[in-house]
Design a protein around this motif. Structure first.
Motif, PDB file in Angstrom:
ATOM      1  N   LYS A  53      10.053 -32.870  32.902  1.00 39.19           N
ATOM      2  CA  LYS A  53      10.107 -32.865  34.377  1.00 39.19           C
ATOM      3  C   LYS A  53       9.045 -31.897  34.872  1.00 39.19           C
ATOM      4  N   ALA A  54       8.423 -32.214  35.996  1.00 33.75           N
ATOM      5  CA  ALA A  54       7.380 -31.336  36.545  1.00 33.75           C
ATOM      6  C   ALA A  54       7.299 -31.537  38.054  1.00 33.75           C
ATOM      7  N   THR A  55       6.887 -30.459  38.735  1.00 36.59           N
ATOM      8  CA  THR A  55       6.682 -30.571  40.196  1.00 36.59           C
ATOM      9  C   THR A  55       5.581 -31.584  40.473  1.00 36.59           C
ATOM     10  N   ASP A  56       4.544 -31.527  39.683  1.00 35.57           N
ATOM     11  CA  ASP A  56       3.448 -32.486  39.821  1.00 35.57           C
ATOM     12  C   ASP A  56       3.052 -32.924  38.405  1.00 35.57           C
ATOM     13  N   LEU A 109       1.629 -32.594  22.209  1.00 34.15           N
ATOM     14  CA  LEU A 109       2.776 -33.111  21.472  1.00 34.15           C
ATOM     15  C   LEU A 109       3.100 -32.265  20.247  1.00 34.15           C
ATOM     16  N   GLN A 110       2.080 -31.763  19.571  1.00 34.16           N
ATOM     17  CA  GLN A 110       2.294 -31.031  18.324  1.00 34.16           C
ATOM     18  C   GLN A 110       2.247 -29.519  18.497  1.00 34.16           C
ATOM     19  N   ASN A 111       1.393 -29.043  19.434  1.00 29.99           N
ATOM     20  CA  ASN A 111       1.207 -27.586  19.519  1.00 29.99           C
ATOM     21  C   ASN A 111       1.903 -26.947  20.705  1.00 29.99           C
ATOM     22  N   GLY A 112       2.448 -27.729  21.623  1.00 27.93           N
ATOM     23  CA  GLY A 112       3.171 -27.159  22.764  1.00 27.93           C
ATOM     24  C   GLY A 112       2.290 -26.507  23.808  1.00 27.93           C
ATOM     25  N   GLU A 113       0.988 -26.767  23.772  1.00 27.98           N
ATOM     26  CA  GLU A 113       0.079 -26.159  24.757  1.00 27.98           C
ATOM     27  C   GLU A 113       0.163 -26.926  26.080  1.00 27.98           C
ATOM     28  N   ILE A 114       0.287 -26.135  27.161  1.00 29.56           N
ATOM     29  CA  ILE A 114       0.317 -26.713  28.522  1.00 29.56           C
ATOM     30  C   ILE A 114      -1.082 -26.562  29.103  1.00 29.56           C
ATOM     31  N   ARG A 115      -1.660 -27.692  29.422  1.00 28.03           N
ATOM     32  CA  ARG A 115      -3.029 -27.704  29.963  1.00 28.03           C
ATOM     33  C   ARG A 115      -3.063 -28.544  31.242  1.00 28.03           C
ATOM     34  N   THR A 116      -4.124 -28.261  32.024  1.00 28.79           N
ATOM     35  CA  THR A 116      -4.347 -29.081  33.230  1.00 28.79           C
ATOM     36  C   THR A 116      -5.044 -30.356  32.815  1.00 28.79           C
ATOM     37  N   ILE A 117      -4.675 -31.419  33.515  1.00 27.98           N
ATOM     38  CA  ILE A 117      -5.288 -32.707  33.178  1.00 27.98           C
ATOM     39  C   ILE A 117      -6.199 -33.218  34.315  1.00 27.98           C
ATOM     40  N   ARG A 118      -6.261 -32.386  35.355  1.00 20.84           N
ATOM     41  CA  ARG A 118      -7.231 -32.698  36.431  1.00 20.84           C
ATOM     42  C   ARG A 118      -7.633 -31.400  37.120  1.00 20.84           C
ATOM     43  N   GLN A 119      -8.567 -31.484  38.000  1.00 24.30           N
ATOM     44  CA  GLN A 119      -9.047 -30.329  38.760  1.00 24.30           C
ATOM     45  C   GLN A 119      -7.976 -29.899  39.747  1.00 24.30           C
ATOM     46  N   VAL A 120      -7.736 -28.583  39.813  1.00 22.41           N
ATOM     47  CA  VAL A 120      -6.780 -28.041  40.779  1.00 22.41           C
ATOM     48  C   VAL A 120      -7.416 -28.066  42.157  1.00 22.41           C
ATOM     49  N   ASP A 172      -6.768 -27.517  46.648  1.00 23.04           N
ATOM     50  CA  ASP A 172      -6.061 -26.656  47.612  1.00 23.04           C
ATOM     51  C   ASP A 172      -4.754 -27.273  48.054  1.00 23.04           C
ATOM     52  N   LYS A 173      -4.655 -28.558  47.873  1.00 19.79           N
ATOM     53  CA  LYS A 173      -3.425 -29.222  48.296  1.00 19.79           C
ATOM     54  C   LYS A 173      -2.280 -29.035  47.304  1.00 19.79           C
ATOM     55  N   ASP A 174      -2.599 -28.606  46.107  1.00 22.83           N
ATOM     56  CA  ASP A 174      -1.543 -28.423  45.112  1.00 22.83           C
ATOM     57  C   ASP A 174      -0.647 -27.257  45.491  1.00 22.83           C
ATOM     58  N   ALA A 175       0.627 -27.443  45.325  1.00 23.15           N
ATOM     59  CA  ALA A 175       1.595 -26.409  45.670  1.00 23.15           C
ATOM     60  C   ALA A 175       1.377 -25.190  44.771  1.00 23.15           C
ATOM     61  N   VAL A 176       1.651 -24.032  45.416  1.00 27.77           N
ATOM     62  CA  VAL A 176       1.477 -22.797  44.657  1.00 27.77           C
ATOM     63  C   VAL A 176       2.516 -22.717  43.533  1.00 27.77           C
ATOM     64  N   LYS A 177       3.717 -23.054  43.818  1.00 30.55           N
ATOM     65  CA  LYS A 177       4.805 -22.970  42.820  1.00 30.55           C
ATOM     66  C   LYS A 177       4.932 -24.302  42.092  1.00 30.55           C
ATOM     67  N   GLN A 178       4.741 -24.255  40.786  1.00 38.02           N
ATOM     68  CA  GLN A 178       4.891 -25.438  39.932  1.00 38.02           C
ATOM     69  C   GLN A 178       5.988 -25.134  38.880  1.00 38.02           C
ATOM     70  N   LEU A 218       7.823 -26.568  35.561  1.00 34.59           N
ATOM     71  CA  LEU A 218       7.729 -27.540  34.463  1.00 34.59           C
ATOM     72  C   LEU A 218       8.936 -27.399  33.541  1.00 34.59           C
ATOM     73  N   THR A 219       9.497 -28.537  33.201  1.00 38.32           N
ATOM     74  CA  THR A 219      10.593 -28.548  32.219  1.00 38.32           C
ATOM     75  C   THR A 219      10.070 -29.219  30.943  1.00 38.32           C
ATOM     76  N   VAL A 220      10.004 -28.444  29.869  1.00 40.16           N
ATOM     77  CA  VAL A 220       9.489 -28.937  28.595  1.00 40.16           C
ATOM     78  C   VAL A 220      10.670 -29.064  27.605  1.00 40.16           C
ATOM     79  N   ILE A 221      10.745 -30.227  26.978  1.00 40.98           N
ATOM     80  CA  ILE A 221      11.785 -30.450  25.969  1.00 40.98           C
ATOM     81  C   ILE A 221      11.135 -30.386  24.579  1.00 40.98           C
TER      82      ILE A 221
END
Length: 804
Positions: A596-599, A607-618, A620-626, A628-631
């Protein structure tokens, strides 16, 4: 009877070693004592009883019996020497006395002496004598037959009256006497045509016995020439197997008279023996032929008396000696005298198993017997005395190789062709406990899945014993030993009869992965024999432990946020979720998914290393508070999982982040002491990861809402994981020391383990009870670069590997 006893005592022979001879008279009454065999053999009477002493004779006669209680030999039935031996001297019974346990053999000879119990006998005879018979004419009288021998035999003759004839005795080569009646006065048929004489034969016994025969003489008219044989004695040698009708010889007598007075007729005069049943002579031709069967074993020499007579009553006689030679017509006869049905396999070589006697009535080479065993078995035949043999063991026996032997004993004589007989003996080999149990394998390995039910059957060990019956009955025993200081009997048990190994307790792979112990197999012999085998039990892992999230640490009150600048590029490393699973194998293979994620379009999780990365350019419209629920899921069946919440702040400045997170936290109800716990947690983390740099922040309670202390750090906070990480749920799966590999990196795509670099990430710690004050931790130098850092002092290991 008194006379017989005196005769007996004179002929007792002193016993030799293993051989005793006695002499008894014939015609002793049943029950008469022959001799004290126990005394003469030097044996105790009890030995005769315990050894089951018995008499063995080759001809199965029962003239003599053994009294074990008295230790004497007794006459079992009346003995007639003449019926037993005829004219053969000496006449003896050959006996063998056999003892058992141990086996012993003694030879006994009982000589039967003659008593004068037979009178001489005759057969009445008639003569026809011509009145012209010349003085000195001889007429052969029939000899008397006396079955007694020696001094009790025939000794002399007398003839009465002696008016016309005198008696003349002529000694023969064989010791017998030829009885002739000699004319000493001319006969006158006109005066007396019939003369009767009495011939008396007497023996030399005490008292003397005699027999008489009447000789009737008819006086004939003149016939003055008697037949005369061309030779007085004929000798013939013939084999015993010649058929009936075989001609022995031809006798010939000549009479000088003419006409009927010169006509010679031949006849056999033997009357008291078997000669007339075996031979015949042609009356006219004098041909002597065989009409019966010859048997060398019964009679070796026949004496045939042939008489030639003319019509005038004149006679002459001759003797034919027929010598019978032996042929190999009798196969050896095997008689088992004593045998053992079973023998122990530990018997020493040379143990006597059977004693047997071999009889061959043939003579010479035809009667010589040799015995052998046809098979290649551990036995051989040993000759003990004449015609007696023992079957003895040749080498050590082994019941496990052969539990029974069928021993064929073959005995053959030396005749041409050789004749043989055989007998088969069955011998059982009894068992002794000479073989220890043997396991089917040199060692065993068995597998059991953890969390098993106590009492579960794990494995079966099997041992076999080559012995028999009780000696082969195998019992299984668990050898005493300990595993980590605990008796092995607390882990497993072994069924004594079946060898089935049962689990005594439920195993936990996280506590013990394998253990080994020894099982002893013991047989039921006396003394028992045993052998050991090593059994190794390997515990197989179950997926019974969920993943444990080590970072980010989930706190109960404060909010930890990862800061991402709005200028972050695609692939920017926000943080890394670190988790471990104390299971093993695929049960510990972890995969990370963004549940689950805010965005969801902004972040992704490796999938293997658990690293959280951005997948697009951040933007100004992106909310400050994000949020993330990682299982985190493992690869077990069924799989187990854990969930972690990662807060991410998308902002370029801290006031912007502070205002956003402060507003959100004011909606929550936190305890006033949470600030103290947050400061304490920061102090502990700082103490463990930063060496030589300690920043003590003092904040006065009355100014805490106005004061903000910011610490700028170029690195995200890397939590320190203590070496004794234990299960917070209290399941007991991590009761020992476990080391986990934690690799710090700014970018896993570049390096698995990397030291800090400047201003890459920020970690924000917000106090939900504060009104807007934010604490920022800043460091000019990474704590992982400190030489005294505890993470740097030990080599890294894999994050999921466990070591006790």
């Amino acid at each position: 009877m008194e006379r017989q006893v005196l005769f007996f005592t004179l002929f007792v022979v002193a016993p030799a070693v293993g051989h005793v001879s006695y002499s008894i008279p014939e015609e002793m009454v049943k029950g008469s004592v022959v001799g004290n065999i126990a005394r003469d053999l030097g044996l105790d009477v009890n030995r005769l009883k315990s050894g089951k002493a018995r008499i063995f004779t080759s001809d199965s006669s029962e003239y003599i019996e053994l009294s074990r209680e008295r230790g004497v030999l007794l006459v079992n039935e009346r003995i007639d020497r003449e019926a037993l031996c005829r004219q053969t001297t000496p006449c003896a019974l050959h006996l063998q006395i056999i003892l058992e346990n141990p086996m012993e053999l003694f030879r006994i000879t009982v000589e039967i002496s003659d008593i004068n119990d037979n009178s001489p006998t005759f057969k009445s005879t008639e003569f026809r004598i011509s009145e012209s018979a010349v003085i000195g004419a001889k007429f052969v009288l029939e000899r008397a037959m006396d079955l007694d021998v020696g001094v009790n035999g025939l000794q002399g003759y007398s003839l009465k009256p002696t008016d016309n004839f005198n008696l003349k005795l002529q000694n023969q080569k064989d010791g017998s006497k030829k009885v002739e009646m000699v004319l000493q006065k001319h006969l006158d048929r006109e005066t007396k045509d019939h003369i009767s004489l009495i011939l008396t034969a007497t023996d030399g016994g005490e008292p003397r016995l005699s027999g008489t025969m009447r000789v009737d003489i008819s006086v004939l008219d003149a016939n003055d020439n008697a037949p005369v044989f061309t030779q007085e004695e004929y000798k013939v040698t013939v084999k015993e197997n010649v058929p009936k009708g075989t001609i022995m010889c031809t006798v010939n007598a000549v009479d000088a008279d003419e006409g009927s007075n010169g006509n010679v007729l031949y006849s056999i005069t033997n009357t008291l023996d078997d000669v007339p049943n075996v031979f015949q002579v042609s009356e006219e031709s004098g041909v002597v032929s065989l009409i019966g069967y010859l048997d060398f074993e019964k009679t070796q020499i026949y004496e045939i008396h042939v008489q030639a007579s003319d019509d005038g009553g004149l006679t002459d006689s001759c003797k034919i000696i027929v010598e019978v030679t032996d042929t190999n017509d009798n196969a050896p006869s095997i008689n088992i005298m004593s045998k053992t049905n079973s023998v122990s396999e530990d018997s020493k070589p040379g143990t006597v198993v059977t004693i047997f006697n071999v009889q061959d009535p043939d003579s010479g080479e035809n009667g010589k017997v040799a015995c052998e065993i046809e098979e290649q078995i551990p036995f051989f035949i040993k000759a003990t005395s004449k015609n007696f043999f023992s079957l003895v063991t040749d080498s050590e026996l082994d019941r496990e190789r052969a539990s029974e032997y069928n021993i064929t004993v073959s005995c053959s004589d030396e005749g041409v062709p050789s004749l043989s007989s055989s007998v088969t003996l069955t011998l059982q080999i009894s068992d002794v406990n000479d073989n220890a149990p043997v396991f089917e394998r040199s060692s065993y390995e068995a597998y059991i899945v953890e969390n098993n039910t106590p009492g579960l059957s794990i494995f079966t060990v099997k041992a076999t014993d080559a012995d028999w019956n009780q000696n082969a009955r195998v019992s299984y025993i668990l050898e005493d030993s300990s595993i980590n200081g605990v008796p092995v009997s607390s882990y497993v048990s072994v069924s004594a009869d079946s060898g089935v190994i049962h689990a005594v307790r439920s195993f936990d792979y996280e506590q013990i992965k394998d253990f080994q112990f020894h099982v002893k197999a013991q047989d039921g012999g006396s003394p028992p024999l045993s052998s050991n085998v090593t059994v190794k039990i390997l515990i197989q892992d179950q997926n019974d432990n969920p993943p444990q999230v080590l970072y980010p640490v989930q706190t109960g009150g404060s909010v930890v946020a990862e800061m991402v600048p709005r200028s972050a590029e695609v692939g920017y490393l926000v943080t890394k979720v670190v988790a471990v699973d104390v299971d093993s194998g695929q049960n510990a293979w972890l995969s990370y998914k963004l549940q689950k994620a805010t965005d969801r379009a902004l972040f992704e999780v490796g999938l293997q290393n658990g690293e959280i990365r951005t997948i697009r350019q951040v933007t100004d419209k992106d909310a400050v508070k994000q949020r993330l629920t990682v299982i985190v899921e493992d690869n077990g069946q069924p799989s187990r999982s854990a969930t972690v919440i990662v807060n991410v702040a998308v902002a370029d400045s801290f006031p912007e982040v502070l205002s956003e997170f402060t507003d959100s936290t004011h909606d929550k109800e936190y305890n006033d002491n949470l600030t103290f716990y947050l400061v304490l947690a920061l102090a502990v983390v700082s103490f463990l990861f930063i060496t030589c740099l300690v920043v003590i922040i003092s904040v006065k309670i009355y100014r805490w809402r106005q004061s903000r202390i910011l610490y700028h750090s170029s690195l995200p906070i890397i939590p320190y994981y203590p070496p004794r990480y234990s299960d917070t749920l209290g399941t007991g799966t991590l009761q020992h020391v476990y080391n986990y590999e934690v690799c710090r990196t700014t970018d896993s795509r570049k390096s698995d383990c990397k030291f800090g670099r400047a201003a890459s990430q920020n970690v924000l710690v917000m106090d939900p009870s504060s009104t807007g004050t934010m604490q920022r931790m800043q460091g000019e130098k990474s704590i992982l670069d400190e030489p005294d850092s505890p993470l740097e002092s030990a080599p890294p290991t894999h994050a999921n590997s466990l070591a006790h």
